[in-house]
Write a protein that holds these residues in place. Sequence first.
Motif, PDB file in Angstrom:
ATOM      1  N   ALA A  92     -11.141   3.400 -16.021  1.00 27.63           N
ATOM      2  CA  ALA A  92      -9.891   2.896 -15.426  1.00 27.63           C
ATOM      3  C   ALA A  92      -8.746   3.567 -16.177  1.00 27.63           C
ATOM      4  N   GLU A  93      -8.380   4.741 -15.719  1.00 33.17           N
ATOM      5  CA  GLU A  93      -7.331   5.535 -16.382  1.00 33.17           C
ATOM      6  C   GLU A  93      -6.021   5.340 -15.614  1.00 33.17           C
ATOM      7  N   GLY A  94      -5.015   4.875 -16.312  1.00 29.79           N
ATOM      8  CA  GLY A  94      -3.703   4.713 -15.670  1.00 29.79           C
ATOM      9  C   GLY A  94      -3.709   3.713 -14.548  1.00 29.79           C
ATOM     10  N   ALA A 121      -3.238  13.354 -24.365  1.00 28.19           N
ATOM     11  CA  ALA A 121      -4.194  12.700 -25.266  1.00 28.19           C
ATOM     12  C   ALA A 121      -5.223  11.894 -24.479  1.00 28.19           C
ATOM     13  N   ARG A 122      -4.749  11.205 -23.461  1.00 27.21           N
ATOM     14  CA  ARG A 122      -5.710  10.365 -22.741  1.00 27.21           C
ATOM     15  C   ARG A 122      -6.681  11.222 -21.932  1.00 27.21           C
ATOM     16  N   THR A 123      -6.212  12.363 -21.441  1.00 27.35           N
ATOM     17  CA  THR A 123      -7.142  13.259 -20.735  1.00 27.35           C
ATOM     18  C   THR A 123      -8.237  13.720 -21.697  1.00 27.35           C
ATOM     19  N   MET A 163       1.508  16.743 -14.735  1.00 25.88           N
ATOM     20  CA  MET A 163       1.411  16.920 -16.197  1.00 25.88           C
ATOM     21  C   MET A 163       0.141  17.717 -16.558  1.00 25.88           C
ATOM     22  N   ARG A 164      -0.952  17.390 -15.880  1.00 25.80           N
ATOM     23  CA  ARG A 164      -2.204  18.112 -16.180  1.00 25.80           C
ATOM     24  C   ARG A 164      -2.090  19.571 -15.748  1.00 25.80           C
ATOM     25  N   ALA A 165      -1.387  19.790 -14.642  1.00 22.38           N
ATOM     26  CA  ALA A 165      -1.182  21.176 -14.196  1.00 22.38           C
ATOM     27  C   ALA A 165      -0.374  21.926 -15.237  1.00 22.38           C
ATOM     28  N   LEU A 175     -12.363   4.164 -11.211  1.00 20.31           N
ATOM     29  CA  LEU A 175     -11.536   3.161 -10.535  1.00 20.31           C
ATOM     30  C   LEU A 175     -10.112   3.709 -10.459  1.00 20.31           C
ATOM     31  N   ALA A 176      -9.519   3.694  -9.279  1.00 23.68           N
ATOM     32  CA  ALA A 176      -8.176   4.272  -9.099  1.00 23.68           C
ATOM     33  C   ALA A 176      -8.193   5.748  -9.478  1.00 23.68           C
ATOM     34  N   SER A 177      -9.018   6.509  -8.766  1.00 23.55           N
ATOM     35  CA  SER A 177      -9.244   7.910  -9.153  1.00 23.55           C
ATOM     36  C   SER A 177      -8.024   8.785  -8.910  1.00 23.55           C
ATOM     37  N   GLY A 178      -7.142   8.383  -7.988  1.00 26.67           N
ATOM     38  CA  GLY A 178      -5.934   9.188  -7.764  1.00 26.67           C
ATOM     39  C   GLY A 178      -6.287  10.661  -7.613  1.00 26.67           C
ATOM     40  N   LEU A 179      -5.616  11.524  -8.371  1.00 24.19           N
ATOM     41  CA  LEU A 179      -5.868  12.968  -8.284  1.00 24.19           C
ATOM     42  C   LEU A 179      -6.685  13.457  -9.485  1.00 24.19           C
ATOM     43  N   ALA A 228       2.748   7.942  -5.932  1.00 25.74           N
ATOM     44  CA  ALA A 228       3.497   9.038  -6.564  1.00 25.74           C
ATOM     45  C   ALA A 228       3.180   9.145  -8.055  1.00 25.74           C
ATOM     46  N   THR A 229       2.727   8.060  -8.669  1.00 29.47           N
ATOM     47  CA  THR A 229       2.380   8.150 -10.093  1.00 29.47           C
ATOM     48  C   THR A 229       1.134   9.032 -10.276  1.00 29.47           C
ATOM     49  N   ALA A 230       0.256   9.025  -9.272  1.00 24.78           N
ATOM     50  CA  ALA A 230      -0.929   9.899  -9.350  1.00 24.78           C
ATOM     51  C   ALA A 230      -0.492  11.363  -9.307  1.00 24.78           C
ATOM     52  N   LEU A 279     -12.867   5.341  -6.366  1.00 23.65           N
ATOM     53  CA  LEU A 279     -12.219   4.256  -5.636  1.00 23.65           C
ATOM     54  C   LEU A 279     -10.708   4.405  -5.709  1.00 23.65           C
ATOM     55  N   ASP A 280     -10.069   4.339  -4.583  1.00 26.47           N
ATOM     56  CA  ASP A 280      -8.600   4.331  -4.527  1.00 26.47           C
ATOM     57  C   ASP A 280      -8.236   3.933  -3.105  1.00 26.47           C
ATOM     58  N   LEU A 281      -6.939   3.834  -2.837  1.00 26.75           N
ATOM     59  CA  LEU A 281      -6.525   3.478  -1.482  1.00 26.75           C
ATOM     60  C   LEU A 281      -6.905   4.606  -0.518  1.00 26.75           C
ATOM     61  N   SER A 311       0.859  -1.184   0.000  1.00 27.24           N
ATOM     62  CA  SER A 311       0.000   0.000   0.000  1.00 27.24           C
ATOM     63  C   SER A 311       0.895   1.234   0.000  1.00 27.24           C
ATOM     64  N   TRP A 312       0.287   2.418  -0.136  1.00 26.89           N
ATOM     65  CA  TRP A 312       1.092   3.622  -0.328  1.00 26.89           C
ATOM     66  C   TRP A 312       0.277   4.852   0.039  1.00 26.89           C
ATOM     67  N   ASP A 313       1.000   5.947   0.309  1.00 23.18           N
ATOM     68  CA  ASP A 313       0.293   7.229   0.359  1.00 23.18           C
ATOM     69  C   ASP A 313       0.640   7.979  -0.925  1.00 23.18           C
ATOM     70  N   ILE A 335     -10.628   1.757  -0.873  1.00 30.16           N
ATOM     71  CA  ILE A 335     -10.505   0.288  -0.980  1.00 30.16           C
ATOM     72  C   ILE A 335      -9.333  -0.058  -1.882  1.00 30.16           C
ATOM     73  N   ASP A 336      -8.770  -1.205  -1.651  1.00 30.40           N
ATOM     74  CA  ASP A 336      -7.754  -1.752  -2.549  1.00 30.40           C
ATOM     75  C   ASP A 336      -8.485  -2.521  -3.648  1.00 30.40           C
ATOM     76  N   LEU A 337      -8.203  -2.193  -4.884  1.00 33.39           N
ATOM     77  CA  LEU A 337      -8.936  -2.809  -6.001  1.00 33.39           C
ATOM     78  C   LEU A 337      -8.534  -4.262  -6.232  1.00 33.39           C
ATOM     79  N   ARG A 338      -7.596  -4.760  -5.445  1.00 29.46           N
ATOM     80  CA  ARG A 338      -7.304  -6.191  -5.493  1.00 29.46           C
ATOM     81  C   ARG A 338      -8.203  -6.927  -4.495  1.00 29.46           C
TER      82      ARG A 338
HETATM   83  C1  LIG Z   1      -1.082   6.638 -12.488  1.00 30.76           C
HETATM   84  S1  LIG Z   1      -2.183   6.928 -11.158  1.00 30.76           S
HETATM   85  C2  LIG Z   1      -3.675   7.334 -12.075  1.00 30.76           C
HETATM   86  C3  LIG Z   1      -4.654   8.101 -11.237  1.00 30.76           C
HETATM   87  C4  LIG Z   1      -5.849   8.659 -12.007  1.00 30.76           C
HETATM   88  N1  LIG Z   1      -6.673   7.617 -12.582  1.00 30.76           N
HETATM   89  C5  LIG Z   1      -5.377   9.612 -13.082  1.00 30.76           C
HETATM   90  O1  LIG Z   1      -5.294   9.205 -14.251  1.00 30.76           O
HETATM   91  O2  LIG Z   1      -5.061  10.746 -12.731  1.00 30.76           O
HETATM   92  C6  LIG Z   1      -2.503   5.298 -10.555  1.00 30.76           C
HETATM   93  C7  LIG Z   1      -3.537   5.252  -9.445  1.00 30.76           C
HETATM   94  O3  LIG Z   1      -3.928   3.888  -9.272  1.00 30.76           O
HETATM   95  C8  LIG Z   1      -4.167   3.680  -7.910  1.00 30.76           C
HETATM   96  N2  LIG Z   1      -4.078   2.236  -7.695  1.00 30.76           N
HETATM   97  C9  LIG Z   1      -3.183   1.388  -8.236  1.00 30.76           C
HETATM   98  N3  LIG Z   1      -3.384   0.146  -7.776  1.00 30.76           N
HETATM   99  C10 LIG Z   1      -4.447   0.204  -6.932  1.00 30.76           C
HETATM  100  C11 LIG Z   1      -5.119  -0.736  -6.139  1.00 30.76           C
HETATM  101  N4  LIG Z   1      -4.750  -2.006  -6.082  1.00 30.76           N
HETATM  102  N5  LIG Z   1      -6.187  -0.316  -5.408  1.00 30.76           N
HETATM  103  C12 LIG Z   1      -6.564   0.978  -5.434  1.00 30.76           C
HETATM  104  N6  LIG Z   1      -5.954   1.928  -6.169  1.00 30.76           N
HETATM  105  C13 LIG Z   1      -4.906   1.543  -6.901  1.00 30.76           C
HETATM  106  C14 LIG Z   1      -3.064   4.493  -7.235  1.00 30.76           C
HETATM  107  O4  LIG Z   1      -3.320   4.742  -5.868  1.00 30.76           O
HETATM  108  C15 LIG Z   1      -3.058   5.739  -8.091  1.00 30.76           C
HETATM  109  O5  LIG Z   1      -3.945   6.706  -7.603  1.00 30.76           O
END
Ligand SMILES: C[S@@+](CC[C@H](N)C(=O)[O-])C[C@H]1O[C@@H](n2cnc3c(N)ncnc32)[C@H](O)[C@@H]1O
Length: 305
Positions: free
Chosen positions: A179-181, A82-84, A24-26, A105-109, A16-18, A127-129, A7-9, A154-157
Amino acid sequence: MRTDDDSWDITESVGATALGVAAMRAYETRRDDAVFQDPYAEKLVEAVGSENWSAMLRGNRENLREAGGSYINGVMGNFLVARTLYFDRYFADAIEVGIRQFVILASGLDARAYRVEFPSGSTVFELDLPKVLEFKANALVDETPAADRREVPIDLRQDWPKALLDKGFDRTRPTAWLAEGLLRYLPGDAQDRLLEHVAELSAPGSRMALNIGTGERALSDEFRKRRAEALAQNGIRVDLEQLWYPWEGRTDPRTWFAMRSWLVREGDPVALLEERGRTVPEAALPDMRTHILMTAIRPRGDDTL
Ligand SMILES: C[S@@+](CC[C@H](N)C(=O)[O-])C[C@H]1O[C@@H](n2cnc3c(N)ncnc32)[C@H](O)[C@@H]1O
């Protein structure tokens, strides 16, 4: 190294990838010739309160002025823009056909729950951690979402459908999923389970948009070196190859949905940018084309893309 229950913050590992994509969007938002506006992205990155990440924002600006296809000017920067564009259009289309339930799914930022013009009665589940959602909620505490935004930490696993249903998701209503990124951060079997859950929860007329990179082998050593250097210059040590699970052995999502009779259409990231007057540097083209951008629709009977 990844493990099944890591898991991660927001500043660590996959978190950190989020931040990276928000940076990049900024950057894009501040360009004079910006092709989209995400006014929340800079605020989210600055909220980390880290000199490294703020420097990343500044670095982006400077890198982009450099001639000769820098890291940001190359595949990552262009593909992310492009993906945005692609997923923004996906939201607009879903709204237009009357969908009012959205799941990121995995909404990140991703700030679409704030920046998309949702009609009243729209619900957006994110949904994200837990720590990622918590960071975002704190950073945007003064902002008002444009829809009924519901967090599902939630963890998507894990068993996320139960958590989603508990937050009021209505499986009888058509849904637009995103499910972006995400997918390369899941092992192949977790990706399969995720797609199975999406299909089970999708009423007719639902749709799913996603992207996935297929080609680590296509990345040149030169590209990897430039990318590592660009990040390291800002004190950020994220090694994407260590965070991604392999493409090999994974189900191709285009086939996965087509086999279940969903209508599948692919987006062309290069064409999307060119339509907006943005020229993609020659050097970035082969890598851009290793990314899949797609939408699948579960037909109601008369649906087309
Ligand atoms: C590259 S970022 C993309 C975030 C967002 N969708 C975007 O495009 O700005 C990846 C995201 O996937 C989330 N993520 C990856 N694996 C995950 C998991 N197993 N459960 C929940 N979130 C997960 C990370 O926390 C992170 O926010």
